[in-house]
Structures are given as C-alpha cells and as structure tokens.
Design an enzyme around this catalytic site. Structure first.
Site, PDB file in Angstrom:
ATOM      1  N   LYS A 185       0.871  -1.176   0.000  1.00  0.00           N
ATOM      2  CA  LYS A 185       0.000   0.000   0.000  1.00  0.00           C
ATOM      3  C   LYS A 185       0.905   1.223   0.000  1.00  0.00           C
ATOM      4  O   LYS A 185       2.030   1.204   0.526  1.00  0.00           O
ATOM      5  CB  LYS A 185      -0.963   0.017   1.179  1.00  0.00           C
ATOM      6  CG  LYS A 185      -0.392   0.295   2.533  1.00  0.00           C
ATOM      7  CD  LYS A 185      -0.118   1.727   2.912  1.00  0.00           C
ATOM      8  CE  LYS A 185      -1.204   2.684   2.519  1.00  0.00           C
ATOM      9  NZ  LYS A 185      -0.735   4.089   2.832  1.00  0.00           N
ATOM     10  N   THR A 196       9.582   2.836   2.012  1.00  0.00           N
ATOM     11  CA  THR A 196       8.762   4.040   1.930  1.00  0.00           C
ATOM     12  C   THR A 196       7.268   3.772   1.850  1.00  0.00           C
ATOM     13  O   THR A 196       6.539   4.594   1.343  1.00  0.00           O
ATOM     14  CB  THR A 196       9.176   4.841   0.694  1.00  0.00           C
ATOM     15  OG1 THR A 196       9.196   3.962  -0.421  1.00  0.00           O
ATOM     16  CG2 THR A 196      10.522   5.460   0.870  1.00  0.00           C
ATOM     17  N   ASN A 401      -4.714  16.124  -0.256  1.00  0.00           N
ATOM     18  CA  ASN A 401      -3.938  16.378   0.955  1.00  0.00           C
ATOM     19  C   ASN A 401      -4.363  17.604   1.736  1.00  0.00           C
ATOM     20  O   ASN A 401      -3.993  17.763   2.893  1.00  0.00           O
ATOM     21  CB  ASN A 401      -2.453  16.451   0.619  1.00  0.00           C
ATOM     22  CG  ASN A 401      -1.934  15.073   0.317  1.00  0.00           C
ATOM     23  OD1 ASN A 401      -1.990  14.199   1.170  1.00  0.00           O
ATOM     24  ND2 ASN A 401      -1.484  14.862  -0.911  1.00  0.00           N
TER      25      ASN A 401
END
Lengths: 406, 406
Positions: A185, A196, A401
């Site tokens: 994911k 990461t 975001n």
C-alpha cells in the site's frame, strides 16, 4: 474515495498460493466504515522473516516494535497484523501499549510467541489507536485465514490508495517451483529514503534469515528507495519478507536467480505505488547517465524527480526542459552546462549547452501528452548512472492532501 | 496575470531617493506585451557594488558575467540592466553574446566601462534572449533616468509576481541621513540556497567594497536564504547592492547599525517574496528551538517548510500536526519523540511524545484559518535555533506552473 488512478493496472493480478502462508481480512472500524481495514497473515513454523524500515527519527510504535523483533529466532510460526486508518505514530507510551495489546491478542489466539507477531499501522498520525477495535476481530481473523486470502489482505491495508497492489514471480530451483507473492500500500508520503510504504512479501522458498535480509535490503535500494511521489517520508514505512521454507532451499549457488525474481516483484510493486501517487496522471522515469559517479547520478535524478516545477510541467504536458536544467543545477552534483544532453523519450532536446539543432517544440509537446514519460539526462562527465521513478504534481494532489483528515 | 496575492502589502512603499542612483524602465517586448520589461539603474562614479549569486551549477550567462565583474574596481560609475520574460539561462555560447551586446550598448550610451555594467535576466530558461530588443531601448532608458524611477524599475522586473516589491530604511550616521532602498522580484523557484531571486539594493552610504560584501553575504544568510516557496533554485538568482558614497562613510565603528538596517530591508523584501509565493494564501513562519545545534535546527525548519504535506495541510486549514512530526522525523536531524514540543501560534499542540493534554482540535482548526501562521517546534535537546519562512501549497500553484509557458 478518489477516483481510480488513470495509471492503474487493468486488474489485481492472480497471485500464486504460497504454501505455508494464510491470510484473512476484516472490518474493524478503526477509522473507515463499510470496508475492511485489518489483515492477518499467519506463517507456518520454519518461516524466516527479514525487514527494512523507515529511517525517520519519529518512527511509529509498530515500526520500533518490528525492528526490535526482526532479528529473532525463526523456529516457530509467525504472524503479521496490519491495520489501515490510524498509524499509531507519535502516540507516546500509549503507542507501544496498543501494539502490545494487538500482539497479545494474536499470540493468545494462535499460540505464536509474542516475539514473532509483527504489526504495522498506517493512516493518520498522532491520534490514539483504538486497539480494542482490532483485538475484537482477531478471533474472526484467525478463524478465517485461507491460502488465497492475499487479495483481501491487499484491499484491507489501503488508505488513500485507489487500487490494491500485488505482484508475483515464479522460478524453477533444482526442478522445484519457487513462488514469490507481494502486496503493498502507498500513494503519498512517499520518498526515497529507505523503505517508503507498507510492503509484505511471501515466498515458499527456504532461506536463512541473514541471506534473506541481505537480498531484501539490496533490492529495496533498487526499488522502493528509487521512487518518490512527494519527497515526504512516512513515520511508518515497513517492508517485511517471509520465507516459509516449504519449497526449495536458496543458498549461494542459486541466490542470484531468486534475488532477481524478488527484485522484480519489488520493482513491480514500487512502480504501482508511483502509479497510484496521489493525483498522478503521468508515470515518469528519470534516467541519468554519464554523471561523475553513481552518487551524483542519484542526486541529479532525485532533484529532477522531486522538483515541483518539473512535476507541474509534466501535469501541464509542457515540454519545459529548462526546468530540468534548473533541477540539475540545484542538485549539488558536478555538472558542466556544455556537456549536458537532455532527452524526452527518444527526442534529443538539448545538448552543447543549448536547445538541440533540429528539436521542434511541437515534437516535445506531442511527447508530453503520453501517460508514460521518460526524462533522459546524460551529464557527459563519467560513468555514474541512476534511475528514479515518480509521477506528476496535479490539482488532485492538493485536493487529496488539503482535506485528508476531514 | 494571476490575481493579486491575498498576502500582498496594501501598496508599494514610498522609497526614499538615493543620491547618486537614477532609474528608468521601458517596454522592450522581450516576451510580454503592453508592459515594461527592462529596467536600468545608473550609478554615479565612486559607487561600490557587492553581489551574492545562485549556487546552481547551471547558472545563467548574466550570473556568470556578474560574478566575473563583481570584484572589480569602483572608481567609475556603474550600471545595472535587468530584463524580465527571458532568463538567458542554458542558451549556450549565445548566452554570453547576448550579455555582451547589452553591456556594449549600455557602455556606449553612457561611457561607463563594460566591466562596470551588470545585467540580470529572469523568465523562461533555454530560449535565446532577443538582445536586440533590449539594445534598441537602451538609448531611451539612458535618456529618461530619474532619481525617483525606482518604483517603475520594480514593476519592470516582475514575471509571475502579482505585486512589485520594495522596502527601505533610514538611519542617522554622525548626524547624516543614510538611506537604503531595495527592490526585488520573485514568486516561484524560490529555495533556500544562496540568493534566490533578483534583488537590487541601493544606499547613499560610502562603504568599502569588501565591507559591503561581508555585510551583504551575512544578511543574505538571514533573509533570502531563510525563505522557501517550492524548494526549487533558480539558475538566475542575484542580489546586488550598490553604495553610491554620497552620504556618511560606514566603517567598523558604525557598521553594525548600518548592517542592521540593511538586513531589515532585505528581510522585508524576502518576506514579500514569500507573500507572493505562487498561489500562496498563507504566510508561514517555522521557528525551531532546542535543537542539538543551529545546523540541525535549520534542517528541521527547512524540512517542515518544504514538506508538500505540511504545505497542503496549511492550504486546507487543517491543523494536521502529525505531518509536522513526519517532517521532523525525515529531516535527518537528531530528534527524540518524547522531548518534542509543537505549537501552532501560542497553542500547545503536542508534547511528551503525544498530543498535549488540553489541546482541543477546534482551537487548532480556528488558528489555521488565519492568514499568518507560526509553527513552533522545540526539540528539547540543546540550544540550536532557526527560523524559516514559507507559504502554503495550493491549487493555484499547480495552475500557474502547469501552464507558465503557454
């Protein structure tokens, strides 16, 4: 949920069953409603486990717990529990307590020692993890594990991912079928500094822990550490690789072929993470050659791949190679303007310190309309090479975001 | 043209006349139509000049030319010519030829030696600069210079800037009035590595070149090198400071007061550049204290200020302090999760490795609605401090940069 990434694969791949590994997923309601958000992988006795973790100085409680356990003995079975919705990062001493509660529940339900239960959490930082919502479903998870539950596991660990990510490889070792399957994911907070995102790899090969760790670390440097979405590094990122030992033994004689296959699975997953980069509409390969050394090549490739101006130019389908020059210049690597060569795909754009003779802006503009872009830079200085993969920076990245928590 | 930044000052300030400096601006049509795009500053004999330049390895022809000239003798007059619309960067050997043509035209029209004619260019990279459009207006520029032309000069050097930038200070030196006036352009490709935009400072003080250079370099490190819009570094950035020598002499006895005033003008201009950050809606101060040392503090502050996730959270008015923790963690600086303190303005948000007792999300959310934000981080480790200024990352940044050239 954001719409499916235009760069997504057609479908989740058929992953081979890995003998010795069983999977389940469940709806625990950690944060999300009406979707699965916890996965469990149960691994048979004899499984070896290797791991690579974020280097963040503020890494999460589950990462710290995994790191402490990763070198442990491997005679027994093992379990991996992962939840989405809450990262259990920056949650003070309550963070470890939540990990302990989940680990204890899995150990109690399976008989696997606590030291062999690995957990990961992904999602919002700084909010207490409601561990009891997870422990409440452990019994159901253990009861429902299945050899073909890996797709469901990949679905359960998604956060802002627009698609579940899986990849696999099979190789023949001494006449025996050796299988590798992986899930991942990740779609934002992706940056090239150690592992990461969350990645779980499973193989039925028999591999000593130390050898498995060496191969995993090396292949991380060539895959997950070569991608970047937004240059941000998560506090939770984890790559775990479990080898159940049910098929052929990997040793120095055949390790190269196995590592190559493992590396292909990891690179496939890494590319899928970029393809799911938040708001991404372009998959971009930045290939640098001719740098003074590999380290300089890496600096230059990352400087280009992380440049907001290069990434917005890609979003706008603008062949703005001047911004590539800018990114090379700011990288800190050795550069000689007059020896640089810049290509977009096969199109020679700039050389000898200027736009190439014969370059037509219309060709560059046509090239930039593709979904898959390749920026090629030759520094003309030495033998250093590096390749980094990234995506463009779009309005959708901002939208995702600017209100991820609301 | 994008709309005026919501963070813009009310008006361009009244800048004092600097004795010995005269200014003019003109429409040369380098790229833009129906606006001025070239400015000329003529400086009287006796002027000393100091400069700070981008450290980009691919810096532009005008930057290279300025750097070669900056240490030269100062007995004669000097000139500064700046155009917007084209940066004359990465234009091969034609780049220097264009600089030479402009310098020769100014020298010819004024009698100032070529070695004392400084040029800057800002705009698109990699396209040949049509120098003849600039040389064609040099005669008019020279004929129209005026002591109060500085506002016009500030207008002419704008590219994506939504407002012209000016700042000034006056101090008394031994009973004499010493004046400093500065103008700047810059709104994107702004990153904290040496001079990061075009800035021209003028004073009537008499200052030896070496002393002027020392003060300018030191104050750059405290102003222009402490701001970041998008972490990208231009190939053209230049700060020049000219001291005409018409007023009091600055020496070791009174240099501190002068440098302080110069620094205030520079910081004011630097903040204006952030306030004009492409698409900016928030002005953000990131103040780090208690780091292991100043270098670590600087790393942490820049990591926060450059994080796309922190910057989009600000755009979304989301008090997502978990992303601040993430940015601290990835900075590479020494950090101890349990000693960290995070504040939004005066609001204590996190301490002891977790959300602060008494922190209410509603308070954080209300704070984030302000136009001026302050992120305070105390590392609890040592005496290191740093302050960096930045802006938020918005949809408008993408819009501006995805089609800047079209």
């Amino acid at each position: 949920m954001p719409a499916l990434s235009p760069l997504a694969p057609d479908a989740f791949p058929d992953l081979p069953v890995i003998d010795g590994a069983r999977f389940a997923s469940a709806q625990a309601g950690v944060r999300y409603k009406n979707r699965t958000d916890v996965m469990l992988a149960l691994l048979d006795p004899g499984t070896t486990i290797a791991g690579v973790f974020t280097r963040s100085a503020t890494r999460s409680a589950p990462v710290l717990d995994c790191q402490a356990k990763i070198g442990g003995e491997s005679g027994e079975g093992a379990a991996i529990v992962v939840n989405s919705g809450n990262s259990n990062a920056f949650t003070g001493s309550a963070g470890q307590s939540a990990v302990d509660a989940i680990v204890a529940a899995v150990a109690g339900a399976t008989g696997i020692p606590a030291g062999r239960v690995f957990t990961s959490s992904t999602g919002v930082i700084g909010e207490p993890l409601p561990a009891q919502r997870i422990t409440a479903v452990i019994g159901d998870l253990v009861a429902s594990v299945s050899p073909d539950g890996i797709h469901g596991a990949a679905e359960a660990i998604r956060t802002t991912d627009t698609f579940a990510k899986g990849a696999a490889a099979r190789i023949d070792v001494d006449g025996r079928d050796v299988r590798i399957a992986g899930i991942a994911k990740g779609s934002g907070m992706i940056a090239p500094d150690m592992a990461t995102m969350l990645v779980y790899l499973f193989t039925d090969a028999a591999v000593d822990r130390a050898l498995l760790q060496r191969m995993l670390t090396r292949q991380c440097d060539r895959s997950f550490n070569c991608i970047t979405v937004d240059s941000d590094t998560s506090t939770s990122d984890t790559v775990l690789c479990a080898a159940t030992g049910k098929s052929a033994r990997i040793d120095d004689d055949n390790a190269a072929a196995f590592e190559d296959a493992l590396g292909r699975v990891m690179l496939d997953l890494a590319h899928q993470v970029v393809r799911d980069g938040e708001g991404a509409t372009k998959f971009i390969e930045v290939a640098v050659t001719g740098a003074a050394d590999d380290k300089d090549a890496d600096r230059i490739a990352r400087s280009i791949a992380n440049s907001p101006l290069v990434k917005t130019a890609a979003a706008g389908e603008d062949p703005n190679w001047g911004r590539i020059v800018m990114a090379i210049g700011k990288s800190g690597a050795q550069a000689d303007r007059d020896r640089l060569t810049i290509r977009l795909g096969d199109i020679l754009v700039a050389e000898n310190g200027w736009v190439a003779l014969g370059y037509a802006e219309a060709d560059g503009a046509a090239y930039m309309k593709r979904q898959e872009l390749r920026i090629g830079v030759d520094m003309g200085l030495g033998d250093g090479t590096a390749t980094i993969w990234t995506c463009d920076l779009t309005h959708a990245y901002i939208s995702i975001n600017a209100d991820y928590r609301s």
